[in-house]
Design an enzyme around this catalytic site. Structure first.
Site, short mmCIF file in Angstrom:
data_model
loop_
_atom_site.label_atom_id
_atom_site.label_comp_id
_atom_site.label_asym_id
_atom_site.label_seq_id
_atom_site.Cartn_x
_atom_site.Cartn_y
_atom_site.Cartn_z
N HIS A 36 0.84 -1.21 0.00
CA HIS A 36 0.00 0.00 0.00
C HIS A 36 0.86 1.24 0.00
O HIS A 36 1.92 1.28 0.61
CB HIS A 36 -0.92 0.00 1.22
CG HIS A 36 -2.06 -0.97 1.07
ND1 HIS A 36 -1.92 -2.34 1.23
CD2 HIS A 36 -3.38 -0.78 0.76
CE1 HIS A 36 -3.08 -2.95 1.03
NE2 HIS A 36 -3.99 -2.03 0.74
N PRO A 37 0.38 2.27 -0.67
CA PRO A 37 1.16 3.51 -0.72
C PRO A 37 0.99 4.30 0.58
O PRO A 37 0.01 4.14 1.28
CB PRO A 37 0.51 4.28 -1.88
CG PRO A 37 -0.92 3.84 -1.85
CD PRO A 37 -0.89 2.38 -1.41
#
Lengths: 293, 293, 293, 293
Positions: free
Chosen positions: A68-69
């Site tokens: 996930h960013p």
């Protein structure tokens, strides 16, 4: 939109094509779920996918989490996020932060990665900006074990919202909230129709965002809910009822300037999947508001 | 403070020394009133002075009117106003205007002088800044005859307030208003004590002035009225009741964030000599407010 | 009325003549208290008398308790009660009971005497009839030790009320309650004046007693409190506000028949020495009531 | 139930058999209407029938009027009314009157016949007993011309209700009203569920009729409307909300006895075809009610 029936008939590669991005950079979740067809409901499909993640073991879960960013982070600045993540982050205004806010996210992202060795994950569509920051600060206090669990819970929420957007069929997933209002004119004993009302998000101390400007209909309600068909972002809001103009339009005697003119009702939404009703009972000299249902 | 008894015993020169500045640059009003002693009440004294002005004829009245300074005008800038006028103009914030406001007053003063050949007079202590500007615009529409009468009425109001400040004895002149609040905690069925509340003047769209920060006492009231002992300046105000903190302090279950936190009650004061009571009946989930008495 | 100063100057025989009947058939309490003069306050005098009783020993206390008449008992029927007791019992309507109620008291008196060997004592002026009966039933469950203590507490309350009626001087004893109302017309934003209101005691399921019929004054209040200067008898009450007639008198449009006509507000008083305020905020189509202060 | 489609396909004799008693003892109305088939709606059918009556001339209208029985009159006593009339009169309680009421109807029937030479006609299902008597008294003041018109209007209302009961198909005739309630617990910020409420008709000063005893559901509403699917009889009603028990069941601190126990809300219904909503917002110490929508 793909239907649940369509899904239930797909072979594995079509199935993965349809659901591969429900979990960020993790088509293996869809792959592992394909066997479970046919799914009688979206709820069953979502459960099957979360079960697949739960059963995948610690290392794979950590890989999923790490894919996930950051919020308002490097991937966002460089435009390398998935379309879903981009869309989600912009929903909470993370794509238009002030310099101070960018600095705050930067500091929190670093502190979080330093402590937990993974990115901070939160289902942003369930929060306003202030709520994200408050959660960020609070969750930094957690232990690693707790945070890993919280991260998975948030990933499952994100997945549910993505499923809700892509697949239709049967009962919807319980991912939506509802906010409505209703104005009763207790001077005349009737619904207040034609009353102008602004619906404002109190983003922070200074920042206010007019989300909608509505006019009440003959039932004293708005034709559309103030928020519907999506989670209610946790945060603070204000309804501004233009009751001075309303009563002036009905030739009701008021003082000059009117005792009540624009009536602000300020409240918080705390349950993204909740049903909130915020009515106003009003005369030119008094009003009552409450959390209704 | 001089007492009414003192005044009633004064010879003319002492009397004029005491009351010569009740009417701006017009000690002749006091002079003409001296004969009327003894005055049984302040009301009688004020009436005698206004009668003297009424009987003085058009020319002298116009001189009296013309002796008043412009609002936020040249005399203000150059510091050549009487102490009374200076004090009065600052009460409405006319000594701290923005450039735009100064320009607005300049434009209005000129338009008014052009049309009526006299300065615009208003009893500024009865008005907030926005109300002065609104009156200014409206009165520009009047005829000369009406405006001369309005100017005298305002001068008599100014005189009454100056008398009220300088002379004591017997019943006071009816020049004061009263604003109070009261908070009932209808969750517990008792007065809300220890509740923090801000009292704010909404000077204009942008400008807000926190006039007071008060804490309710055991009766759910404030020890002092919000405004008392002076006229209520016509304008818009807001009370901000910190009910989230109040209920948290009593360990009442609330949502997170609390549904109600700071409750704003926005209202206008329209009668400077009126009695306004603005109570709040409140639970963590509802409230009622009204113009009480 | 005798004053506290008078009492403080009296010799013992005059003192006992003045206070001998504060405790039922027990002039010895006054006798024992005389030494303590001068009493700086009624509170101090009352405390001295209760201290005398507390110090008198078990046998004498039991004699004091036993000297009290039954409620609605033989002494009442035969007219042999002290004037105080007669006055007190009639205040709660015990002199005008139905046959069923007489039978109930008879049964309870016997059961109580049987269990505790003494009469049931309660400060009747602090109770309505139903509350006396409810207390009677409940106290029958107590142990002897508890009941002897409760009996003394009630005797001290009776004594305080008798002192309050006979002696004046300084601060009054805290034996009074206060009940008031206030009607705000939130249709017009002003106090409702001239509004007819009945104040009714709901004595029992069937029996209702109109205690007062009042008309609100210009402040929307009643000139006198609904109850003041005495304890509030524990019990159930109803205010009946004739708001249909009130709004008709002001030519306000109502339906036919009016949606609201006589508005009943039913409530209980539970603290005889409490301050109760029961306001009504009303339009022809809505109302709010609450325990105020 | 016959459907509108059935009717539209009937020959005249079947049609008259189906609708002959819509107008009291006047099958000729159905007869005259048969030609107008097909009727697109019940509204159109009703209009056709009233048009037939309007066009039939004065004599025939008077015969129609005169064919109606007296209210609580000889036909009722002797059991010779039509089934419809019997059913209708009993709905307003005219079949169970006190002797005084019978005498009142007797007197009014006679006075009315004496003045107008016809029976008094009113659509009794739209009225409570007191409302019928009040209308009776009022209409005695009318002129003959007005009363003949009023009688026809009432006959058309009776006919509409009979049609509504017998024929189905398409949109219903606008002959129904709706009464509902809703209880919000503003102490907890949620609907009050499980709250016992009585719905009472205040038939007259003395007579009260408990129409329903309901328990609120999880939404704080009743599963069925208090009145629905029929006209709201004009009259006075009371809702009795057992809020003392409700809050006791939730372990909320209350006084003893509770300040509020059974909360009576008394109101009138004035529009038989209206929609009335009478909510209650309640804590143990306060409540608000209003005509909602």
């Amino acid at each position: 939109m793909v239907t649940l029936d369509d899904l239930n008939r797909m072979d594995q590669s079509a199935f993965v094509a349809a659901l591969g991005d429900i979990f960020e950079h993790a088509p293996w979740v869809a792959e592992a779920t394909h066997n479970g067809r046919p799914f009688p409901s979206l709820q069953a499909l979502h459960e099957a996918m979360t079960t697949a993640v739960r059963g995948a073991g610690d290392a794979r879960q950590m890989t999923l989490i790490s894919a996930h960013p950051d919020l308002a982070g490097k991937a966002a600045r460089e435009g390398t996020m998935t379309a879903d993540s981009e869309h989600e982050q912009s929903s909470a205004g993370l794509d238009r932060l002030s310099e101070d806010e960018i600095a705050a996210f930067h500091r929190l992202n670093n502190a979080y990665r330093e402590k937990f060795g993974m990115p901070f994950i939160i289902c942003v569509r369930r929060h306003g900006k202030a709520s994200i920051l408050r959660n960020f600060e609070r969750r930094l206090e957690n232990s690693s074990g707790v945070e890993q669990e919280v991260a998975l819970t948030e990933i499952f929420r994100i997945a549910a919202l993505r499923l809700d957007e892509r697949i239709e069929g049967g009962e919807r997933l319980p991912v939506h909230g509802h906010l409505s209002t209703h104005v009763l004119d207790t001077h005349h004993g009737q619904p207040a129709s034609g009353l102008v009302t602004e619906f404002v998000e109190l983003v922070s101390g200074e920042e206010q965002l007019v989300l909608k400007r509505v006019v009440t209909n003959r039932q004293g309600r708005t034709d559309e809910p103030l928020i519907g068909g999506r989670p209610l972002p946790i945060g603070r809001y204000e309804l501004r009822f233009h009751i001075g103009d309303y009563f002036a339009g009905l030739d009701v005697r008021q003082s000059d300037p009117p005792f009540l003119d624009i009536v602000p009702v300020r409240f918080a939404l705390a349950e993204p999947e909740g049903h909130y009703h915020v009515p106003l009972l009003v005369t030119p000299w008094s009003y009552t508001t409450y959390r209704g249902s």
